[in-house]
Scaffold this motif. Structure first.
Motif, PDB file in Angstrom:
ATOM      1  N   SER A 119     -13.429 -60.624 -27.685  1.00 10.55           N
ATOM      2  CA  SER A 119     -13.288 -59.344 -27.085  1.00 10.55           C
ATOM      3  C   SER A 119     -14.372 -58.385 -26.777  1.00 10.55           C
ATOM      4  O   SER A 119     -15.462 -58.529 -27.914  1.00 10.55           O
ATOM      5  N   ASP A 121     -14.698 -55.441 -25.914  1.00 13.62           N
ATOM      6  CA  ASP A 121     -14.235 -53.849 -26.106  1.00 13.62           C
ATOM      7  C   ASP A 121     -14.216 -53.473 -27.773  1.00 13.62           C
ATOM      8  O   ASP A 121     -13.726 -54.040 -28.382  1.00 13.62           O
ATOM      9  N   SER A 122     -15.087 -52.426 -27.655  1.00 18.21           N
ATOM     10  CA  SER A 122     -15.686 -52.110 -29.328  1.00 18.21           C
ATOM     11  C   SER A 122     -14.352 -51.429 -29.927  1.00 18.21           C
ATOM     12  O   SER A 122     -13.785 -51.539 -31.134  1.00 18.21           O
ATOM     13  N   SER A 123     -13.200 -50.803 -28.896  1.00 21.01           N
ATOM     14  CA  SER A 123     -12.089 -50.228 -29.332  1.00 21.01           C
ATOM     15  C   SER A 123     -10.821 -51.167 -29.498  1.00 21.01           C
ATOM     16  O   SER A 123      -9.758 -50.839 -30.216  1.00 21.01           O
ATOM     17  N   ASP A 124     -11.101 -52.245 -29.291  1.00 24.51           N
ATOM     18  CA  ASP A 124     -10.046 -53.464 -29.373  1.00 24.51           C
ATOM     19  C   ASP A 124     -10.575 -54.668 -29.354  1.00 24.51           C
ATOM     20  O   ASP A 124     -10.979 -55.362 -28.546  1.00 24.51           O
ATOM     21  N   SER A 125     -10.329 -55.177 -30.370  1.00 25.91           N
ATOM     22  CA  SER A 125     -11.063 -56.503 -30.939  1.00 25.91           C
ATOM     23  C   SER A 125     -10.205 -57.648 -30.712  1.00 25.91           C
ATOM     24  O   SER A 125     -10.437 -58.928 -31.089  1.00 25.91           O
TER      25      SER A 125
END
Ligand code: PMT
Length: 340
Positions: A119, A121-125
């Motif tokens: 991912s 996305d830093s908020s959702d790994s």
């Protein structure tokens, strides 16, 4: 307990063999769906597909089966949908199905198309799953048609396992479809067992080994095309298939079936050549010589090299079969344009 071989007519078969427990529920669903197709003015085709099993025991451990994977039926159903038909796809449980057939069984396994990507996305790994780029166009094409068919509600699926399930379902569905009169087409591609063990002869428990060889005498499954033509369907266009392994038998057997059952077309196919050639056999109603029926035979052939899975531009003979049948069915409907 019956021990002698029994000769079953369709009538005595249905009087003595029990219906599958899901029949009533299935028929309710079919009735509702057929009403919608009638309201929408659609033509409907019943496609039967895949093999039937013959259980050897009541508490079934062993059964006889046949080779059919349901390729002909599943592929044909897609081309009928493309041609604007609503389709009842009556298939052997776990055999190939329209659309998913492209990615099931071993030739094109679905999981091989998927990739796991880390991912961004830093908020959702959670890693993402995507389709490999070279497979996207094909998948998009199949998925687009599949979603459109789902949204339109034009594909209705029913399943059977045993030859008994098949016969009960075929009779019930044919009777439901008969309200469509000439707008109904019946495309019988299932490979139906010719022999079976009636309920009254089945061993309740697993047949025990240890006593040497096993002999089983089976009864003949009644030929249901005759009542189908004469009683269950009204003016429907009926296409049956004839499979042979001896090519010399194909046309003679197709002709016999047409004379005996009185339906519209037999499509003959040889076991080993069925993916690239078939023959349409029909009666020629205007031409009789000395009281004998004359028949017409039309071969459809495609280049066998184009049918190999994995090639870029695969060609499916079902495309040509369905194009030909749509023409014939259109002419059949035109005979009585006032039919519903
Ligand atoms: O599924 P695939 O691997 O793609 O193979 C497709 C196929 C070869 C199975 C298909 O193209 C085919 O030929 N299906 C019919 C084979 C067959 O069983 O023929 P038959 O001569 O036994 O039956 C003649 C017709 O009557 C068939 O349409 C059958 O569905 C129907 N029938 C037969 C007996 C019976 N008791 N009830 C029936 O409805």
């Amino acid at each position: 307990m019956i021990t002698e071989p029994t000769s079953f007519s369709a009538e005595s078969y249905f009087a003595t063999q029990p219906p599958p427990p899901t029949l009533e529920h299935d028929v309710e669903r079919v009735t509702e769906w057929v009403q919608k197709q009638v309201a929408a003015g659609r033509r409907v085709v019943l496609v039967t597909s895949g093999g039937t099993t013959v259980p050897l025991e009541l508490n079934v451990v062993r059964f006889l089966d046949n080779f059919s994977a349901g390729t002909r039926g599943a592929t044909s159903a897609e081309y009928f949908l493309k041609a604007g038909y609503a389709v009842i796809f009556m298939h052997r449980q776990f055999s190939l199905q329209p659309f998913s057939r492209h990615y099931s069984h071993s030739t094109n396994p679905f999981l091989d198309f998927l990739e796991i990507e880390p991912s961004n996305d830093s908020s959702d790994s959670t890693p993402r799953i995507s389709v490999t780029p070279e497979k996207r166009a094909d998948l998009r094409e199949v998925l687009t048609v599949y979603k459109a068919v789902q949204a339109a509600g034009t594909l209705f699926t029913l399943s059977f396992v045993t030859v008994n399930d098949y016969l009960w379902l075929l009779r019930a569905v044919s009777q439901e479809l008969s309200v469509l009169r000439r707008k109904a087409l019946y495309y019988l591609a299932a490979a139906v067992s010719d022999f079976f063990l009636p309920r009254q002869k089945l061993s309740v428990h697993k047949i025990q080994s240890g006593k040497g060889s096993l002999s089983i005498e089976m009864d003949q499954v009644p030929k249901i095309l005759k009542p189908m033509v004469d009683e269950w369907t009204r003016d429907g266009y009926i296409v049956s298939f004839k499979l042979e392994t001896d090519p010399e038998l194909l046309i003679p057997k197709a002709r016999i079936a047409l004379e005996r059952y009185g339906h519209q077309v037999v499509i003959g196919n040889d076991l080993h050549r069925r993916k690239f050639e078939v023959v349409f056999v029909s009666r020629n109603p205007d031409h009789q010589t000395n009281g004998d029926t004359e028949f017409t035979e039309n071969w459809l052939k495609i280049d066998p090299a184009l049918t190999h899975p994995g090639i870029e531009q695969i060609k499916e003979i079902e495309e040509d079969i369905i194009r030909e049948l749509v023409k014939k069915h259109t002419a059949w409907i035109a005979v009585s344009p006032t039919s519903t």
